[in-house]
Design a protein around this motif. Structure first.
Motif, mmCIF file in Angstrom:
data_model
loop_
_atom_site.group_PDB
_atom_site.id
_atom_site.type_symbol
_atom_site.label_atom_id
_atom_site.label_comp_id
_atom_site.label_asym_id
_atom_site.label_seq_id
_atom_site.Cartn_x
_atom_site.Cartn_y
_atom_site.Cartn_z
ATOM 1 N N MET A 1 33.143 48.741 43.127
ATOM 2 C CA MET A 1 32.659 47.967 41.982
ATOM 3 C C MET A 1 32.833 46.477 42.251
ATOM 4 S SD MET A 1 34.187 47.726 38.124
ATOM 5 C CE MET A 1 33.702 49.357 37.578
ATOM 6 N N LEU A 2 31.747 45.735 42.117
ATOM 7 C CA LEU A 2 31.771 44.295 42.386
ATOM 8 C C LEU A 2 32.701 43.558 41.433
ATOM 9 C CD1 LEU A 2 30.591 41.936 44.013
ATOM 10 C CD2 LEU A 2 28.716 41.827 42.344
ATOM 11 N N LEU A 3 32.762 44.029 40.177
ATOM 12 C CA LEU A 3 33.589 43.367 39.174
ATOM 13 C C LEU A 3 35.059 43.313 39.584
ATOM 14 C CD1 LEU A 3 33.417 42.088 36.323
ATOM 15 C CD2 LEU A 3 33.913 44.355 35.387
ATOM 16 N N ALA A 4 35.511 44.279 40.380
ATOM 17 C CA ALA A 4 36.910 44.335 40.791
ATOM 18 C C ALA A 4 37.310 43.141 41.645
ATOM 19 C CB ALA A 4 37.182 45.631 41.551
ATOM 20 N N TYR A 5 36.338 42.465 42.246
ATOM 21 C CA TYR A 5 36.641 41.323 43.104
ATOM 22 C C TYR A 5 36.675 40.014 42.320
ATOM 23 C CZ TYR A 5 35.737 44.628 46.867
ATOM 24 O OH TYR A 5 35.798 45.714 47.706
ATOM 25 N N PHE A 6 36.335 40.054 41.039
ATOM 26 C CA PHE A 6 36.364 38.847 40.218
ATOM 27 C C PHE A 6 37.800 38.541 39.800
ATOM 28 C CE2 PHE A 6 31.802 39.047 38.242
ATOM 29 C CZ PHE A 6 31.267 39.185 39.515
ATOM 30 N N PRO A 7 38.129 37.268 39.544
ATOM 31 C CA PRO A 7 39.420 36.950 38.920
ATOM 32 C C PRO A 7 39.529 37.648 37.571
ATOM 33 C CG PRO A 7 38.330 34.962 39.711
ATOM 34 C CD PRO A 7 37.327 36.072 39.824
ATOM 35 N N ARG A 8 40.750 37.916 37.145
ATOM 36 C CA ARG A 8 40.963 38.696 35.922
ATOM 37 C C ARG A 8 40.272 38.072 34.710
ATOM 38 N NH1 ARG A 8 41.688 43.862 34.560
ATOM 39 N NH2 ARG A 8 42.618 44.034 32.510
ATOM 40 N N PHE A 9 40.336 36.745 34.571
ATOM 41 C CA PHE A 9 39.748 36.130 33.386
ATOM 42 C C PHE A 9 38.223 36.302 33.372
ATOM 43 C CE2 PHE A 9 39.072 32.649 36.308
ATOM 44 C CZ PHE A 9 37.955 31.975 35.834
ATOM 45 N N LEU A 10 37.579 36.307 34.553
ATOM 46 C CA LEU A 10 36.138 36.545 34.605
ATOM 47 C C LEU A 10 35.806 38.004 34.318
ATOM 48 C CD1 LEU A 10 34.829 34.404 37.610
ATOM 49 C CD2 LEU A 10 34.438 34.049 35.160
ATOM 50 N N GLN A 11 36.652 38.913 34.795
ATOM 51 C CA GLN A 11 36.472 40.320 34.456
ATOM 52 C C GLN A 11 36.463 40.501 32.943
ATOM 53 O OE1 GLN A 11 39.600 42.561 36.303
ATOM 54 N NE2 GLN A 11 38.888 42.178 38.392
ATOM 55 N N ASN A 12 37.442 39.881 32.284
ATOM 56 C CA ASN A 12 37.557 40.034 30.834
ATOM 57 C C ASN A 12 36.356 39.450 30.103
ATOM 58 O OD1 ASN A 12 39.993 41.288 31.216
ATOM 59 N ND2 ASN A 12 41.236 39.514 30.681
ATOM 60 N N ILE A 13 35.890 38.287 30.569
ATOM 61 C CA ILE A 13 34.709 37.680 29.938
ATOM 62 C C ILE A 13 33.511 38.616 30.052
ATOM 63 C CG2 ILE A 13 33.016 35.819 30.147
ATOM 64 C CD1 ILE A 13 35.350 33.971 30.922
ATOM 65 N N CYS A 14 33.301 39.155 31.245
ATOM 66 C CA CYS A 14 32.167 40.070 31.452
ATOM 67 C C CYS A 14 32.296 41.324 30.596
ATOM 68 C CB CYS A 14 32.073 40.449 32.927
ATOM 69 S SG CYS A 14 31.622 39.104 34.041
ATOM 70 N N ILE A 15 33.486 41.914 30.598
ATOM 71 C CA ILE A 15 33.696 43.176 29.889
ATOM 72 C C ILE A 15 33.535 42.995 28.382
ATOM 73 C CG2 ILE A 15 35.464 44.875 29.242
ATOM 74 C CD1 ILE A 15 36.463 44.682 32.173
ATOM 75 N N PHE A 16 34.140 41.956 27.828
ATOM 76 C CA PHE A 16 34.105 41.805 26.375
ATOM 77 C C PHE A 16 32.758 41.288 25.873
ATOM 78 C CE2 PHE A 16 38.745 41.903 27.073
ATOM 79 C CZ PHE A 16 39.035 42.961 26.229
#
Length: 276
Positions: A1-16
């Motif tokens: 999963m590409l999202l796993a390589y994002f910094p945590r704060f970017l992961q959260n922005i994308c997910i929410f």
């Protein structure tokens, strides 16, 4: 999963952000049909679950009955070990009809606190239950505090019996149901008891939220139905013919779940039990 390589704060922005739009879509999309909630081709489709086998010595289990049930039915590895994060993500979503956001967030979170790679590493269910690291916390409604029982993979039946006995609701057919108020009261009681009896007691805001999220799952995914929860919580198995009570087309979103979490937390009055 590409999202796993994002910094945590970017992961959260994308997910929410995605979760917000899924919540809006659920408002207008037709509901899933009762009897067809679990996707075709997935374990449990049509209420036909793989064979239940209790864990044997050496198998790993977590403090979460929903995860343990997946292993007990062979949806996750029966020994509870070498679980791919992507499989954890996928099976939680399909089995319980979560929106893709919640299980993805959870699997990424678990990989992060275990210092593992979502895409290449694996975990076991006991690791997920490391004390005060991830989902495990003091004042559980289903387990004794780790101070008194280090094996958090085993349900504590007296707590579960007391919880289910507190159910005050009924559905149209007279079946007993747990309500938001029931779970708020019992959560308050357990927090007060644990604080008074456990010299190592800790319950921060994050783990209060985890606790109330778990309670919310009892009300939403399982509909608060006492007859179903007897098996789910005590034996960590699915009743014959069971399926998630969430009928939303895209599944249970964070936003929807958190509405119940807010109601639960608002109703928890630990002080009512401090001197009981």
């Amino acid at each position: 999963m590409l999202l796993a390589y994002f910094p945590r704060f970017l992961q959260n922005i994308c997910i929410f952000t995605y979760d917000f739009f899924l919540t809006l879509f659920n408002l207008v999309a037709p509901k899933r049909r009762v009897g067809s909630v679990t996707p075709h081709g997935s374990p449990g489709a049509g209420g036909k679950w793989p064979k239940f086998i209790p864990p044997k010595e050496g198998d790993k289990r977590s403090p979460c009955p929903a995860l343990n049930a997946l292993a007990n039915h062979g949806i996750l590895p029966r020994d509870g070990q070498n679980i791919k994060f992507a499989d954890l993500d996928r099976h939680v979503r399909n089995t319980y009809n979560f929106a893709p956001t919640f299980p993805t967030f959870t699997a990424l979170f678990v990989a992060q606190y275990l210092n593992k790679n979502y895409n290449t590493d694996t975990c076991d269910l006991a690791e997920i239950g490391l004390h005060n690291t991830g989902i495990e916390h003091d004042a559980s409604l289903l387990r004794q505090d780790v101070k008194f029982d280090p094996d958090q993979g085993v349900p504590y039946l007296p707590f579960i019996d007391e919880l289910l006995a507190s159910a005050s609701g009924k559905d149209a057919n007279g079946n007993r149901l747990l309500t938001v108020a029931d779970l708020s009261r019992y959560s308050a009681k357990r927090r007060a008891e644990a604080r008074a009896t456990n010299p190592d007691f800790v319950l921060d805001k994050q783990h209060k939220a985890f606790g109330s999220s778990n309670c919310s799952g009892l009300l939403t995914i399982f509909g608060g139905r006492v007859a179903d929860l007897e098996l789910i919580l005590k034996e960590e198995r699915f009743p014959d013919g069971w399926e998630s009570r969430v009928l939303s087309r895209m599944g249970m979103t964070f936003m929807k779940l958190n509405l119940t979490v807010f109601k639960l937390e608002r109703g928890i009055k630990e002080e009512d039990y401090t001197h009981a």
